[in-house]
Scaffold this motif. Sequence first.
Motif, PDB file in Angstrom:
ATOM      1  N   TRP A   1       0.836  -1.205   0.000  1.00  0.00           N
ATOM      2  CA  TRP A   1       0.000   0.000   0.000  1.00  0.00           C
ATOM      3  C   TRP A   1       0.869   1.253   0.000  1.00  0.00           C
ATOM      4  O   TRP A   1       0.591   2.206  -0.738  1.00  0.00           O
ATOM      5  N   ALA A   2       1.936   1.231   0.822  1.00  0.00           N
ATOM      6  CA  ALA A   2       2.834   2.387   0.868  1.00  0.00           C
ATOM      7  C   ALA A   2       3.443   2.636  -0.507  1.00  0.00           C
ATOM      8  O   ALA A   2       3.513   3.774  -0.988  1.00  0.00           O
ATOM      9  N   LEU A   3       3.884   1.534  -1.147  1.00  0.00           N
ATOM     10  CA  LEU A   3       4.490   1.643  -2.479  1.00  0.00           C
ATOM     11  C   LEU A   3       3.491   2.199  -3.473  1.00  0.00           C
ATOM     12  O   LEU A   3       3.831   3.037  -4.333  1.00  0.00           O
ATOM     13  N   LEU A   4       2.233   1.751  -3.363  1.00  0.00           N
ATOM     14  CA  LEU A   4       1.201   2.203  -4.293  1.00  0.00           C
ATOM     15  C   LEU A   4       0.935   3.696  -4.132  1.00  0.00           C
ATOM     16  O   LEU A   4       0.868   4.437  -5.120  1.00  0.00           O
ATOM     17  N   PHE A   5       0.801   4.169  -2.862  1.00  0.00           N
ATOM     18  CA  PHE A   5       0.570   5.588  -2.613  1.00  0.00           C
ATOM     19  C   PHE A   5       1.726   6.417  -3.139  1.00  0.00           C
ATOM     20  O   PHE A   5       1.535   7.467  -3.783  1.00  0.00           O
ATOM     21  N   LYS A   6       2.944   5.924  -2.878  1.00  0.00           N
ATOM     22  CA  LYS A   6       4.135   6.659  -3.326  1.00  0.00           C
ATOM     23  C   LYS A   6       4.140   6.765  -4.845  1.00  0.00           C
ATOM     24  O   LYS A   6       4.341   7.846  -5.412  1.00  0.00           O
ATOM     25  N   GLN A   7       3.890   5.640  -5.514  1.00  0.00           N
ATOM     26  CA  GLN A   7       3.908   5.610  -6.980  1.00  0.00           C
ATOM     27  C   GLN A   7       2.850   6.553  -7.534  1.00  0.00           C
ATOM     28  O   GLN A   7       3.106   7.309  -8.476  1.00  0.00           O
ATOM     29  N   HIS A   8       1.642   6.538  -6.940  1.00  0.00           N
ATOM     30  CA  HIS A   8       0.563   7.381  -7.430  1.00  0.00           C
ATOM     31  C   HIS A   8       0.918   8.853  -7.276  1.00  0.00           C
ATOM     32  O   HIS A   8       0.712   9.658  -8.203  1.00  0.00           O
ATOM     33  N   ASN A   9       1.460   9.225  -6.120  1.00  0.00           N
ATOM     34  CA  ASN A   9       1.847  10.619  -5.914  1.00  0.00           C
ATOM     35  C   ASN A   9       2.929  11.051  -6.894  1.00  0.00           C
ATOM     36  O   ASN A   9       2.889  12.165  -7.441  1.00  0.00           O
TER      37      ASN A   9
END
Lengths: 95, 104
Positions: free
Chosen positions: B75-83
């Motif tokens: 989830w952290a990776l996904l949020f980071k990638q999206h931002n």
Amino acid sequence: MAAVPEEARGLPPPPLLNKMSAWLGGAGWMAALLANGFSQRPLLTAGVHRQVLLTTVGWFAGYFLAKRTQYVHAKKDREMFEYVRHHPEDFKTAV
Amino acid sequence: MAAPPGRQGAAGSALTARPCDKMAAALRAAAGLRLAGPGHGLVFTRSAFVARKNNYEHPNWFGVGLAFSTSAALWALLFKQHNEDVMEYERRKEASKHKCTGCS
């Protein structure tokens, strides 16, 4: 599946809550529930860690799939409009 | 008529051995050659693992922790990638404003 190409970053990224993520996340969750069913465990309350993990994996995969889908469609659109622009004689509309 | 117990070979006692004695002797020979399986059967392959019934009284806490921490990391990776994606898109939009828009 290859990674999303660099030029796709010029497209607006899909929102975190998107259809593909929701679908694949739901599929992951169903897989966890199915595993519970086959192992004769309580359906919703057993193996919550498994449900969370599979839903997350599905959501993650759905985001990147949505990005790639958007890129492929945009590329096709760009090529199509370029063709129309270069061949106006073929696309005369009725006046 | 009964053959003496603990008798090994069945070959030499064809006249006096009963069928169950022959089977017992064959199984003993098979056990010596590791061919006897559970029950009466002969087993010619070996299982690579032994199936155990799951014991739900002792949860696999390491597995649970690994699953939750992997989920959190994803989830952290996904949020980071999206931002990062949003910032890159905004940046490119600003940059393209300064370029000519004659071509597509």
